[in-house]
Design a protein around this motif. Structure first.
Motif, PDB file in Angstrom:
ATOM      1  N   UNK A  91       7.668   0.742  -4.451  1.00 11.05           N
ATOM      2  CA  UNK A  91       8.737   1.054  -3.529  1.00 11.05           C
ATOM      3  C   UNK A  91       9.115   2.504  -3.737  1.00 11.05           C
ATOM      4  N   UNK A  92       9.013   3.283  -2.663  1.00 14.43           N
ATOM      5  CA  UNK A  92       9.325   4.696  -2.755  1.00 14.43           C
ATOM      6  C   UNK A  92      10.725   4.992  -2.227  1.00 14.43           C
ATOM      7  N   UNK A  98      11.900   2.734   4.734  1.00 12.86           N
ATOM      8  CA  UNK A  98      12.361   1.425   5.196  1.00 12.86           C
ATOM      9  C   UNK A  98      12.562   0.437   4.065  1.00 12.86           C
ATOM     10  N   UNK A  99      12.729   0.892   2.862  1.00 16.15           N
ATOM     11  CA  UNK A  99      12.909   0.057   1.670  1.00 16.15           C
ATOM     12  C   UNK A  99      11.707  -0.831   1.393  1.00 16.15           C
ATOM     13  N   UNK A 100      10.615  -0.619   2.126  1.00 22.27           N
ATOM     14  CA  UNK A 100       9.522  -1.588   2.044  1.00 22.27           C
ATOM     15  C   UNK A 100       8.783  -1.476   0.724  1.00 22.27           C
ATOM     16  N   UNK A 101       8.123  -2.578   0.366  1.00 21.62           N
ATOM     17  CA  UNK A 101       7.138  -2.572  -0.691  1.00 21.62           C
ATOM     18  C   UNK A 101       5.787  -2.278  -0.044  1.00 21.62           C
TER      19      UNK A 101
ATOM     20  N   UNK B  31      19.326  -8.439   0.531  1.00 19.28           N
ATOM     21  CA  UNK B  31      18.141  -7.920   1.219  1.00 19.28           C
ATOM     22  C   UNK B  31      17.163  -9.047   1.501  1.00 19.28           C
ATOM     23  N   UNK B  35       7.039 -10.434   5.799  1.00 19.48           N
ATOM     24  CA  UNK B  35       5.733  -9.807   5.678  1.00 19.48           C
ATOM     25  C   UNK B  35       4.700 -10.725   6.328  1.00 19.48           C
ATOM     26  N   UNK B  45       4.958  -5.178   6.011  1.00 20.40           N
ATOM     27  CA  UNK B  45       6.349  -5.468   6.358  1.00 20.40           C
ATOM     28  C   UNK B  45       6.529  -5.518   7.875  1.00 20.40           C
ATOM     29  N   UNK B  48      13.115  -6.194   8.326  1.00 19.05           N
ATOM     30  CA  UNK B  48      13.918  -6.403   7.138  1.00 19.05           C
ATOM     31  C   UNK B  48      15.401  -6.343   7.490  1.00 19.05           C
ATOM     32  N   UNK B  98      16.983  -1.627  -2.969  1.00 19.71           N
ATOM     33  CA  UNK B  98      16.227  -0.620  -3.708  1.00 19.71           C
ATOM     34  C   UNK B  98      16.013  -1.011  -5.163  1.00 19.71           C
TER      35      UNK B  98
END
Lengths: 113, 113
Positions: A91-92, A98-101, B31, B35, B45, B48, B98
């Protein structure tokens, strides 16, 4: 864009034969690197979170380590019940994440008795 | 705690039909996410939500709709099913958006004929 590459795609071990799985990543502002285990027909099961280079986590026969570019999942003396697909995700914190993994494609581990 | 519960587990639809995939979590997680998992593609994703009343698009949102009226529930709607939407769909939740591990349900296996 965040990227995750896992290697090898598949790994076959004998029971008791230790080895490592690799997860190479590029990310803007790492918020976390996650390891999951996925059994056939099931959802990913959370194993570890690593947040910064040098960090290590252990659980039974599994140990996860993290550098600035890659993570390793070390499996010590594996048993047949460790057979599964192991997924790595990052997670960047960069803009538009988009908070995505972002997941790798996984390593299919088979441990033969 | 049941964790993340997805229903149905399997579904077959005809092209053009609509349906809703259900997802509920009992961990009071803020959250939630959806997916899809396709062979050779990894998990991607779709949509969300960072809290009740707040949703946003992920990586592959086209053809899907979501809403979040309660903290517990996050349904995914297929508006007009297409064969390209044949996939395994996973719902996940985490304490915050996060740096927290996401916990997954066991998936809905969807086939569009």
């Amino acid at each position: 864009e965040d990227q995750v590459t896992q290697s090898p795609e598949a790994l076959r071990l004998q029971e008791g034969e230790s080895s490592s799985l690799n997860c190479s990543y590029t990310v803007s502002g790492l918020r976390g690197l996650f390891w999951y285990r996925q059994d056939p027909g099931k959802g990913p099961e959370f194993l570890f979170t690593l947040y910064s280079a040098g960090e290590e986590k252990e659980k039974e026969r599994l140990k996860a380590t993290l550098t600035k570019k890659e993570s390793f999942l070390h499996i010590t003396a594996p048993k047949p019940e460790d057979s599964a697909t192991y997924l790595c995700a990052v997670q960047g914190g960069g803009g538009g994440s988009n908070y995505k993994l972002t997941f790798g494609k996984g390593t299919l581990l088979t441990v033969n008795p | 705690n049941a964790g993340v519960t997805q229903t149905p587990k399997f579904q077959v639809l005809k092209t053009g039909q609509s349906m809703t995939l259900q997802c509920a979590q009992d961990m009071n997680h803020e959250y939630m996410s959806w997916y899809r998992q396709d062979p050779g593609m990894g998990l991607r994703l779709i949509h969300y939500s960072v809290g009740a009343g707040i949703t946003d698009q992920g990586e592959v949102p086209n053809g899907y709709n979501v809403s979040r009226s309660t903290t517990e529930d996050f349904p995914l709607r297929l508006l007009s099913a297409a064969p390209s939407q044949t996939s395994v769909y996973f719902c996940a939740s985490s304490y915050s958006a996060l740096g927290q591990p996401q916990h997954f349900g066991d998936g809905t296996r969807l086939s569009i004929l």
